[in-house]
Design a protein around this motif. Structure first.
Motif, short mmCIF file in Angstrom:
data_model
loop_
_atom_site.label_atom_id
_atom_site.label_comp_id
_atom_site.label_asym_id
_atom_site.label_seq_id
_atom_site.Cartn_x
_atom_site.Cartn_y
_atom_site.Cartn_z
N ARG A 240 24.66 8.49 25.89
CA ARG A 240 23.37 7.85 25.68
C ARG A 240 23.48 6.68 24.70
NH1 ARG A 240 18.97 7.73 27.95
NH2 ARG A 240 17.67 8.26 26.16
N PHE A 241 24.24 6.88 23.62
CA PHE A 241 24.39 5.83 22.62
C PHE A 241 25.18 4.64 23.18
CE2 PHE A 241 26.33 3.90 18.80
CZ PHE A 241 25.19 3.68 18.06
N GLY A 242 26.21 4.94 23.98
CA GLY A 242 27.01 3.87 24.58
C GLY A 242 26.25 3.06 25.60
N GLY A 244 23.35 1.99 25.26
CA GLY A 244 22.41 1.12 24.57
C GLY A 244 21.06 1.75 24.27
N ALA A 245 20.91 3.03 24.57
CA ALA A 245 19.63 3.70 24.29
C ALA A 245 19.44 3.89 22.79
CB ALA A 245 19.59 5.05 25.01
N LYS A 246 18.21 3.73 22.34
CA LYS A 246 17.87 3.96 20.94
C LYS A 246 17.43 5.42 20.80
CE LYS A 246 16.61 -0.76 19.64
NZ LYS A 246 15.57 -1.64 19.03
N LEU A 247 18.29 6.22 20.21
CA LEU A 247 18.00 7.64 20.07
C LEU A 247 17.15 7.87 18.83
CD1 LEU A 247 21.50 9.14 20.97
CD2 LEU A 247 19.63 8.42 22.46
N ALA A 248 16.01 8.51 19.03
CA ALA A 248 15.08 8.75 17.92
C ALA A 248 15.58 9.89 17.04
CB ALA A 248 13.69 9.08 18.48
N VAL A 249 15.47 9.69 15.74
CA VAL A 249 15.85 10.70 14.75
C VAL A 249 14.65 10.95 13.85
CG1 VAL A 249 17.44 11.30 12.89
CG2 VAL A 249 18.24 9.93 14.83
N THR A 250 14.33 12.22 13.64
CA THR A 250 13.21 12.60 12.80
C THR A 250 13.71 13.44 11.63
OG1 THR A 250 11.77 12.64 14.74
CG2 THR A 250 10.93 13.68 12.75
N ALA A 251 13.25 13.11 10.45
CA ALA A 251 13.64 13.84 9.24
C ALA A 251 12.48 14.72 8.78
CB ALA A 251 14.04 12.87 8.12
N PHE A 252 12.80 15.99 8.50
CA PHE A 252 11.82 16.95 7.99
C PHE A 252 12.25 17.40 6.60
CE2 PHE A 252 11.52 17.08 12.56
CZ PHE A 252 10.17 17.24 12.81
N SER A 253 11.30 17.96 5.87
CA SER A 253 11.60 18.46 4.53
C SER A 253 12.62 19.59 4.61
CB SER A 253 10.32 18.95 3.85
OG SER A 253 9.71 19.98 4.61
N SER A 254 13.21 19.93 3.47
CA SER A 254 14.27 20.93 3.45
C SER A 254 13.79 22.30 3.92
CB SER A 254 14.85 21.05 2.04
OG SER A 254 13.82 21.38 1.11
N ASP A 255 12.49 22.59 3.77
CA ASP A 255 11.95 23.87 4.24
C ASP A 255 11.27 23.73 5.60
OD1 ASP A 255 9.82 22.35 3.49
OD2 ASP A 255 8.92 23.85 2.15
N THR A 264 16.09 5.69 13.80
CA THR A 264 16.93 5.61 14.99
C THR A 264 18.40 5.78 14.60
OG1 THR A 264 17.01 3.19 14.78
CG2 THR A 264 15.34 4.12 16.26
N LEU A 265 19.16 6.32 15.52
CA LEU A 265 20.60 6.46 15.31
C LEU A 265 21.27 5.10 15.45
CD1 LEU A 265 22.98 8.54 15.03
CD2 LEU A 265 23.12 8.48 17.52
N TYR A 266 22.15 4.76 14.49
CA TYR A 266 22.77 3.44 14.57
C TYR A 266 24.28 3.45 14.38
CZ TYR A 266 23.90 2.52 9.62
OH TYR A 266 24.46 2.55 8.38
N ALA A 267 24.88 4.57 14.00
CA ALA A 267 26.33 4.58 13.81
C ALA A 267 26.87 5.99 14.02
CB ALA A 267 26.70 4.08 12.41
N LEU A 268 28.10 6.06 14.57
CA LEU A 268 28.81 7.31 14.75
C LEU A 268 30.16 7.21 14.06
CD1 LEU A 268 26.95 6.95 17.47
CD2 LEU A 268 28.32 8.86 18.31
#
Length: 417
Positions: A240-242, A244-255, A264-268
């Motif tokens: 998916r990353f190769g 050219g798709a922009k993969l959505a990333v969501t951050a939640f609190s530690s709990d 968005t994901l930008y590096a591997l």
């Protein structure tokens, strides 16, 4: 007479004992027969198991990877002094946001100004020597053409001019070095960001590249989150990353109690960690509200793809056991059968059935604790998988009595239909 009566007594006693034994045996046999008949009637009269069921539906299912991430700033700079001297001023406040090039601290520049003046004086002296050497060279050149002086005198004068030219260049380089030192005395921010706590105060003597430095600057907006994914899930991410798709990333609190930010994901990473079998990924976040704090631990979800027209069933319907992953399939004769399935991704509420089940088939979702293959059931209510969350929320808000009444109403409607 007495002899006859005495001989008959043992006979009567044996007959009486035999009769007692026969009665006991008959009673035992009767009890066994009654027990067996009662057990048979009990088994035959076992009522059907009341269960809840749901129909398999077709819908979308997001493929999500969950991971633990760390907020990693795009830049963290520890500002160190480039030369030695006394600190005369500090131009920032702790926790202040600074721009690139903004004044941070001042080192006493007087000794470097004096050194620069000495270099300028030496430059003036060497420039005068060079001018004299060039004048002599012009005169020696004319005399050499007239053959009035020795050839060696002319050549030596040419070398003298070159030496004086080199001396002038060296003086200019020294002046440039002192200009740079004076610039280093005026310490500015190399990047934009937020300064930390003050590490030195005016009056301290600092040395070149001395620790802990002048201050630490961290870039907060934008920021990144670094996390890892297992090698088994890497192939789909790479595809998916190769593409050219922009993969959505969501951050939640530690709990996992609230959503913090989306990016968005930008590096591997370029290597697999052999100890854990994972690869590191990095996502970028605008972080305009500064909700992500540097080095904070967060829970991360990566949306890899969304399955279309997938077969969905409620997650409670899926069981695991000796057959593997299976569901209890409701048959037309109101019995259930163990149906082995292959599972796909799940969002917690619904699970994708990759194979083994068709859309429209009914599976048991509740009341499976005493079910077995071929058991008789009675449906308490059938609902489609993926039903809206609003009715579910309303049901959860009801009391226990209301929820039971709701189930009985479903059962009545099903029987009527």
């Amino acid at each position: 007479m007495s002899g006859v009566s005495q001989s008959a007594r043992p006979v009567r006693k044996r007959r009486g004992l035999f009769v007692v034994v026969v009665i006991v045996v008959v009673a035992v046999i009767a009890l066994i027969v009654v027990h067996l008949m009662g057990a048979k009637k009990t088994r035959v009269g076992t009522p059907p198991q009341v269960v809840s069921a749901a129909k398999a539906t077709q819908g979308e299912m997001p493929e999500i990877l969950n991971a633990l991430g760390t907020v990693t700033p795009t830049a963290t700079v520890n500002v160190l002094p480039q030369l030695s001297g006394y600190l005369t001023a500090v131009g920032y406040q702790e926790g202040q946001d600074v721009e690139k090039g903004q004044f941070l601290a001042q080192i006493d520049p007087r000794q470097y100004e004096i050194s620069k003046q000495q270099a300028q004086a030496q430059l003036a002296k060497d420039e005068a020597s060079l001018a004299q050497a060039r004048s002599d060279l012009a005169r020696f050149t004319q005399l050499n053409q007239q053959k009035s002086i020795a050839e060696q005198t002319y050549v030596d004068q040419k070398f003298t001019v070159q030496q004086d030219e080199a001396a002038v260049k060296s003086d200019k380089a020294n002046i440039a070095q002192f200009d740079l030192d004076l610039a280093y005395c005026h310490i500015t921010a190399p990047v934009a960001g937020r300064v930390g706590l003050r590490l030195v105060d005016p009056g301290n003597y600092v040395t070149q590249s001395s620790s802990p430095g002048i201050v630490t600057i961290t870039t907060i907006k934008p920021t990144t989150v670094q996390f890892t994914v297992p090698q088994n899930a890497l192939n789909k991410v790479l595809q998916r990353f190769g593409s050219g798709a922009k993969l959505a990333v969501t951050a939640f609190s530690s709990d996992n109690s609230k959503q913090i930010a989306t990016g968005t994901l930008y590096a591997l990473g370029n290597q697999m960690a052999t100890a854990t079998g994972t690869v590191t990924l990095r996502a970028t976040f605008p972080n305009d509200d500064e909700a992500l704090f540097p080095n904070e631990f967060v829970n991360v979800t990566l949306l890899v793809d969304t399955l279309q027209k997938a077969v969905l069933v409620p997650t409670p319907a899926v069981q695991s056991g000796a057959p593997g992953d299976y569901v209890y399939l409701v048959n037309d004769d109101q019995t259930v059968s163990v149906h082995k399935v292959t599972l796909g991704p799940s969002d917690g509420k619904n699970t994708v059935i990759a194979s083994g089940l068709a859309v429209g088939q009914t599976v048991v979702t509740d009341g499976m604790d005493r079910l077995s293959d071929g058991a008789k059931i009675k449906l308490a209510g059938t609902r489609p998988a993926g039903a809206g969350s609003a009715p579910a929320s309303a049901s959860s808000a009801q009391g226990p009595t209301q929820m039971h009444a709701h189930k009985r109403g479903n059962a009545t409607a099903t029987s009527a239909s």
